[in-house]
Scaffold this active site. Structure first.
Site, PDB file in Angstrom:
ATOM      1  N   GLY A   7       5.454   2.957  -0.252  1.00 32.32           N
ATOM      2  CA  GLY A   7       6.058   3.724  -1.351  1.00 32.32           C
ATOM      3  C   GLY A   7       5.120   3.713  -2.530  1.00 32.32           C
ATOM      4  CB  SER A  41      -0.907  -0.007   1.229  1.00 34.09           C
ATOM      5  OG  SER A  41      -0.114   0.209   2.372  1.00 34.09           O
ATOM      6  CE  LYS A  42      -1.566   6.376  -3.224  1.00 32.97           C
ATOM      7  NZ  LYS A  42      -3.021   6.177  -3.148  1.00 32.97           N
ATOM      8  NE  ARG A  43       0.760   0.290   5.923  1.00 31.78           N
ATOM      9  CZ  ARG A  43       1.390  -0.813   6.259  1.00 31.78           C
ATOM     10  NH1 ARG A  43       2.610  -0.750   6.744  1.00 31.78           N
ATOM     11  NH2 ARG A  43       0.804  -1.975   6.130  1.00 31.78           N
TER      12      ARG A  43
END
Ligand code: GLU
Length: 492
Positions: free
Chosen positions: A258, A254-256
């Site tokens: 990268g 997921s976005k966390r």
């Protein structure tokens, strides 16, 4: 199964395509290409609230970038269109009506407020959530009264109260689900739009899909789909659920972690060939050891049997390595063309545009061993372009050197280089080696001063090649600036 392979990638246009989605599309595409089957792109755009403007274009852009061409779908047509679910509403409404007529589905008139209160109560009692089937057994009179009151119903599937639903998944094996764990889910909303479940089943059947390939998150939906297949008397497809991509902490990417959008990787300077190779090996392997494979090799060797059940780990270091391998495999011409737009964008604004492509072509052999992404080019090659190099004068004074010896080295070099008739590698090397002897310093000491003067850094591609590309005029100008930098800092 001797049915022809027909596989579909069925994205919902809700944003920029996640690498995980595109990897699913890749498995579809690989199975189709390996078997000579058909790859279909179907847009599941019935969730009007989540629809995002431009998302279909992003999706197609991502598929095209990776070379995952579709045989049927938007922009291509085909015998089973339209390929946008929003243009197929009637088919879903007909299927829902048929299921109601034959007693496998029913109209539900419960208001959102009632459903909300029911949910809260279930939560408070720690019951598992789900519709309490109030409308399942309405009498014809009760139903008529609701209709007369103008309430627009949804259509719910009448899930069998007992028994089990079993199916075989090519990757996860035999799966059994207790029917009592599934509530009477909505198939058709009150506005006439289908839910994912109904539209998915109707279309997979109508489009003669042979294999449904999608991530493991959908396993829990499969029993619902199979119940509908049974009630509609449709033969179900084969199921191939595959593990989701996980980040370094083994949680779903997921976005966390990268970047997650495929197009971000394009912007970061990854080559589509490398991305293709990398994604194919996340969940599939040829033999557990071969890493670099061309698209053709992957197509030839692809098989569902070699897809794994374990989480596919997104190892960015491996992607960087692979990208470097692919970059080094490009011809100078190809690399130049691919790097050009990145340099245009990433070099400092003071560098004059448009850039000189012939100059870039000369630089590429010098940096291609070092760059891992196309975007790295601007970092490794900026000194070739900028006019004014920024560095501290103290950098010019290397090991066992003083301001005086560094100055002498630069002045000596200036003189030698000015007198050179041609500025080629061998001549440069020869005259600078002599100069080091004359000055009584080591060649390394001389080369270091020159390297800093000409490039503002102490580690670069081979010095003479670099100087040849920079050209005599630029080198001399830079050496002069270095001399004045040192001259102004006599107390260094
Ligand atoms: N529209 C679903 C998605 O967004 C499709 C899932 C499936 O392949 O059945 O992923």
């Amino acid at each position: 199964m001797d049915k022809p392979v027909r596989v579909r990638f069925a994205p919902s246009p809700t944003g920029r395509p996640h690498v995980g989605n595109i990897r699913t599309a890749m498995f579809d595409w690989l199975l189709a290409r390996h078997t000579g089957g058909t790859f279909i792109l179907r847009i599941e755009d019935t969730d009007v609230e989540r629809r995002v403007e431009g998302a279909v274009e992003y999706m197609m852009d991502a598929l095209n970038w990776l070379g995952l061409d579709w045989d049927e779908g938007p922009g291509k047509g085909g015998d089973y269109g339209p390929y946008y679910q929003s243009q197929r509403l009637e088919l879903y409404q007909d299927a829902a009506a048929k299921l109601v007529a034959q007693g496998d589905a029913y109209y539900c008139y419960c208001s959102p407020e009632r459903l909300d209160a029911m949910r809260k109560e279930q939560e408070a009692r720690k019951q598992s959530p789900g519709y309490d089937r109030l409308c399942r057994n309405l009498s014809p009179q009760e139903r008529a009264a609701k209709e007369a009151a103008g309430i627009k119903p949804v259509v719910r599937f009448k899930v069998p109260l007992e028994g089990q639903t079993k199916f075989h998944d090519i990757i996860y094996g035999d799966i059994t689900c207790e029917n009592s764990n599934i509530d009477d889910f909505v198939m058709l909303k009150s506005d006439g739009y289908p839910t994912y479940h109904l539209a998915n089943v109707v279309d997979d059947y109508a489009m003669k899909i042979s294999h449904v390939i999608r991530d493991e998150g959908w396993i829990s939906s499969a029993p619902r789909h199979l119940m509908m297949y049974k009630a509609l008397n449709y033969e179900p497809p084969q199921y191939v659920h595959h593990p989701v991509i996980v980040g370094s902490d083994r949680a779903k990417l997921s976005k966390r972690h990268g970047a997650t959008s495929l197009l971000d990787f394009r912007n970061m300077g990854y080559l589509p060939e490398a991305m293709f190779n990398f994604l194919a090996l996340m969940g599939w392997s040829l033999d557990d050891k071969t890493e670099i494979m061309t698209r053709q090799q992957v197509v030839e060797n692809f098989s569902l049997e070699r897809m794994g059940k374990t989480g596919a780990f997104f190892n960015i270091e491996k992607l960087d390595w692979m990208n470097g391998v692919y970059i080094r495999g490009l011809t100078v011409e190809d690399l130049t063309n691919r790097v050009l737009p990145f340099l245009e964008k990433d070099l400092p604004p003071e560098v004059k545009r448009p850039l000189d492509i012939n100059y870039i072509r000369q630089i590429m052999p010098l940096i291609r061993e070092r760059i891992k992404t196309l975007k790295d080019a601007a970092t490794y090659a900026d000194f070739f372009f900028v006019d004014k190099l920024e560095y501290e004068a103290s950098m010019l004074i290397g090991k066992k050197m003083t301001t005086e010896t560094a100055l002498a080295a630069l002045k000596g070099a200036e003189e030698k280089l000015s007198s050179l008739e041609s500025f080629d590698h061998d001549l440069l090397e020869d005259s600078l080696r002599h100069l080091a002897d004359d000055l009584g310093i080591k060649t390394g000491q001389l080369f270091n001063v020159l390297r800093v003067a000409c490039t503002a850094r102490d580690a670069t591609p081979p010095l003479f090649e670099t100087m040849v590309v920079l050209g005599k005029e630029r080198c001399l100008k830079r050496i002069k600036i270095a001399i004045s930098k040192l001259g102004n800092n006599s107390n260094l």
